[in-house]
Design a protein around this motif. Structure first.
Motif, PDB file in Angstrom:
ATOM      1  N   LEU A 184      13.635   7.036  21.392  1.00 34.97           N
ATOM      2  CA  LEU A 184      14.878   8.370  21.199  1.00 34.97           C
ATOM      3  C   LEU A 184      16.010   7.418  20.158  1.00 34.97           C
ATOM      4  N   ILE A 185      16.318   6.137  21.191  1.00 35.13           N
ATOM      5  CA  ILE A 185      17.627   5.952  20.748  1.00 35.13           C
ATOM      6  C   ILE A 185      17.803   5.100  19.340  1.00 35.13           C
ATOM      7  N   GLY A 186      16.468   4.694  19.026  1.00 39.04           N
ATOM      8  CA  GLY A 186      16.713   4.161  17.192  1.00 39.04           C
ATOM      9  C   GLY A 186      16.182   5.650  16.189  1.00 39.04           C
ATOM     10  N   VAL A 187      15.637   6.228  16.511  1.00 35.63           N
ATOM     11  CA  VAL A 187      15.721   7.705  15.707  1.00 35.63           C
ATOM     12  C   VAL A 187      16.749   8.035  15.636  1.00 35.63           C
ATOM     13  N   GLY A 188      17.748   8.226  17.076  1.00 34.35           N
ATOM     14  CA  GLY A 188      18.973   8.622  16.593  1.00 34.35           C
ATOM     15  C   GLY A 188      20.271   8.404  15.643  1.00 34.35           C
ATOM     16  N   VAL A 189      19.822   7.014  15.906  1.00 34.72           N
ATOM     17  CA  VAL A 189      20.827   5.736  15.603  1.00 34.72           C
ATOM     18  C   VAL A 189      20.760   6.333  13.805  1.00 34.72           C
ATOM     19  N   VAL A 190      19.073   6.761  13.154  1.00 35.17           N
ATOM     20  CA  VAL A 190      19.067   6.799  12.060  1.00 35.17           C
ATOM     21  C   VAL A 190      19.390   8.260  11.561  1.00 35.17           C
ATOM     22  N   ILE A 191      19.425   9.618  12.511  1.00 39.94           N
ATOM     23  CA  ILE A 191      19.540  10.744  12.564  1.00 39.94           C
ATOM     24  C   ILE A 191      21.518  10.748  12.219  1.00 39.94           C
ATOM     25  N   LEU A 192      22.344  10.100  12.867  1.00 35.07           N
ATOM     26  CA  LEU A 192      23.672  10.427  13.217  1.00 35.07           C
ATOM     27  C   LEU A 192      24.190   9.383  11.670  1.00 35.07           C
ATOM     28  N   LEU A 221      11.073   6.638   8.277  1.00 28.07           N
ATOM     29  CA  LEU A 221      10.496   6.590   7.715  1.00 28.07           C
ATOM     30  C   LEU A 221      10.637   8.561   7.745  1.00 28.07           C
ATOM     31  N   TRP A 222       9.643   8.439   8.691  1.00 27.73           N
ATOM     32  CA  TRP A 222       9.450   9.712   9.281  1.00 27.73           C
ATOM     33  C   TRP A 222      10.767  10.993   9.728  1.00 27.73           C
ATOM     34  N   GLN A 223      11.927  10.472  10.265  1.00 25.88           N
ATOM     35  CA  GLN A 223      12.969  11.191  10.660  1.00 25.88           C
ATOM     36  C   GLN A 223      12.468  11.509  12.168  1.00 25.88           C
ATOM     37  N   TRP A 224      12.632  12.570  12.945  1.00 29.74           N
ATOM     38  CA  TRP A 224      12.179  12.899  14.319  1.00 29.74           C
ATOM     39  C   TRP A 224      11.519  13.178  13.851  1.00 29.74           C
ATOM     40  N   LYS A 225       9.894  12.708  12.792  1.00 30.17           N
ATOM     41  CA  LYS A 225       9.114  12.928  13.272  1.00 30.17           C
ATOM     42  C   LYS A 225       8.249  11.457  13.860  1.00 30.17           C
ATOM     43  N   GLY A 226       8.983  10.913  13.230  1.00 27.25           N
ATOM     44  CA  GLY A 226       8.905   9.116  13.872  1.00 27.25           C
ATOM     45  C   GLY A 226       8.782   8.913  15.651  1.00 27.25           C
ATOM     46  N   VAL A 280       1.069  -1.463   0.191  1.00 26.40           N
ATOM     47  CA  VAL A 280       0.490   0.128  -0.351  1.00 26.40           C
ATOM     48  C   VAL A 280       1.245   1.440  -0.066  1.00 26.40           C
ATOM     49  N   TRP A 281       2.002   1.336   0.925  1.00 27.80           N
ATOM     50  CA  TRP A 281       2.496   2.538   0.721  1.00 27.80           C
ATOM     51  C   TRP A 281       4.160   2.410  -0.033  1.00 27.80           C
ATOM     52  N   LYS A 282       4.581   1.559  -0.482  1.00 25.49           N
ATOM     53  CA  LYS A 282       4.951   1.155  -1.360  1.00 25.49           C
ATOM     54  C   LYS A 282       7.019   1.525  -0.615  1.00 25.49           C
ATOM     55  N   ARG A 283       6.416   1.121   0.625  1.00 29.44           N
ATOM     56  CA  ARG A 283       8.109   1.473   1.661  1.00 29.44           C
ATOM     57  C   ARG A 283       7.750   0.077   1.933  1.00 29.44           C
ATOM     58  N   PRO A 284       9.204  -0.603   2.096  1.00 28.26           N
ATOM     59  CA  PRO A 284       9.842  -1.791   3.383  1.00 28.26           C
ATOM     60  C   PRO A 284       9.594  -1.385   4.052  1.00 28.26           C
ATOM     61  N   ALA A 285       9.942  -0.454   5.009  1.00 23.05           N
ATOM     62  CA  ALA A 285      10.300   0.228   6.653  1.00 23.05           C
ATOM     63  C   ALA A 285       8.936   0.325   6.560  1.00 23.05           C
ATOM     64  N   ALA A 286       7.770   0.792   6.385  1.00 22.28           N
ATOM     65  CA  ALA A 286       5.964   0.312   6.666  1.00 22.28           C
ATOM     66  C   ALA A 286       5.939  -0.669   6.771  1.00 22.28           C
ATOM     67  N   GLY A 287       6.464  -1.671   5.897  1.00 19.12           N
ATOM     68  CA  GLY A 287       5.464  -2.996   5.820  1.00 19.12           C
ATOM     69  C   GLY A 287       6.212  -3.215   7.286  1.00 19.12           C
ATOM     70  N   VAL A 288       7.857  -3.575   7.170  1.00 11.81           N
ATOM     71  CA  VAL A 288       8.255  -4.223   8.703  1.00 11.81           C
ATOM     72  C   VAL A 288       8.030  -3.371   9.975  1.00 11.81           C
ATOM     73  N   LEU A 289       7.834  -1.802   9.861  1.00 16.63           N
ATOM     74  CA  LEU A 289       6.842  -1.688  10.641  1.00 16.63           C
ATOM     75  C   LEU A 289       5.851  -1.614  11.686  1.00 16.63           C
ATOM     76  N   ALA A 290       4.974  -2.130  10.457  1.00 15.05           N
ATOM     77  CA  ALA A 290       3.847  -2.410  10.300  1.00 15.05           C
ATOM     78  C   ALA A 290       3.407  -4.008  11.158  1.00 15.05           C
ATOM     79  N   GLY A 291       4.760  -4.856  10.883  1.00 19.52           N
ATOM     80  CA  GLY A 291       4.246  -6.194  11.365  1.00 19.52           C
ATOM     81  C   GLY A 291       4.740  -6.118  12.554  1.00 19.52           C
ATOM     82  N   TYR A 292       5.594  -5.053  12.916  1.00 21.85           N
ATOM     83  CA  TYR A 292       6.585  -5.534  14.032  1.00 21.85           C
ATOM     84  C   TYR A 292       5.248  -5.185  15.489  1.00 21.85           C
TER      85      TYR A 292
END
Length: 172
Positions: A153-161, A112-117, A45-57
């Motif tokens: 916050l740790i997870g989003v921080g890792v992505v941003i870093l 998917l959304w940077q800090w908005k995540g 639906v969203w054409k983003r693999p991360a969205a699929g993994v996120l939905a399942g998790y």
């Protein structure tokens, strides 16, 4: 000593070893099947693999924290802030589990959304706590929201870093 020998030495019997493995996976298999199905649908639906993994998790977290639990007549609300930290010796494993459980949420939502995540992660955590209160399937507590938020916050921080490091390397 080989890992297998150590495992069986400390688990008494082969049956206990198998029980130890399945104790780590206490969610029934069909919840995993549902999570995979939801993940595939979200991905398409969203054409983003991360969205699929996120939905399942997210579904697996809901299964672990609400769906597989039985309703109990005990108290289901702990309004005292930092109560679990004062009981660190008894609550350490629970605190760390809540932090670690939300690191992947932070990574995926951050991707998917940077800090908005982080907003998504906090909303999910609050939603879980409200569901636990309403369904009497767990303890609704502010500390869990705080611990989950730390993990996200740790997870989003890792992505941003990682994103900043990769941009610096592109410039050089």
């Amino acid at each position: 000593m080989h890992l297998r020998n150590w495992w069986f030495k400390h688990s008494n019997t082969e049956e206990n070893a198998i029980d130890n493995v399945f104790r780590l996976l206490d969610i029934p298999w069909f919840y995993y099947a549902i999570a995979i199905l939801l993940g595939v649908v979200a991905w398409r639906v969203w054409k983003r693999p991360a969205a699929g993994v996120l939905a399942g998790y997210v579904f697996l977290i809901l299964a672990e924290t609400v769906l597989i639990r039985r309703a109990t007549p005990a108290s289901h609300f702990q309004p005292e802030l930092f109560w679990s930290w004062r009981a660190w010796d008894q609550q350490r494993e629970q605190i760390l589990t809540n932090v670690v459980m939300f690191i992947p949420i932070g990574v995926l939502a951050g991707w998917l959304w940077q800090w908005k995540g982080l907003r998504f992660a906090v909303g999910l955590s609050v939603g879980i706590e409200v569901l636990q209160l309403v369904t009497s399937r767990g303890l609704c507590e502010f500390d869990d929201v705080m611990h989950n938020t730390i993990g996200a916050l740790i997870g989003v921080g890792v992505v941003i870093l990682f994103d900043k490091i990769s941009r610096v390397e592109e410039i050089e």
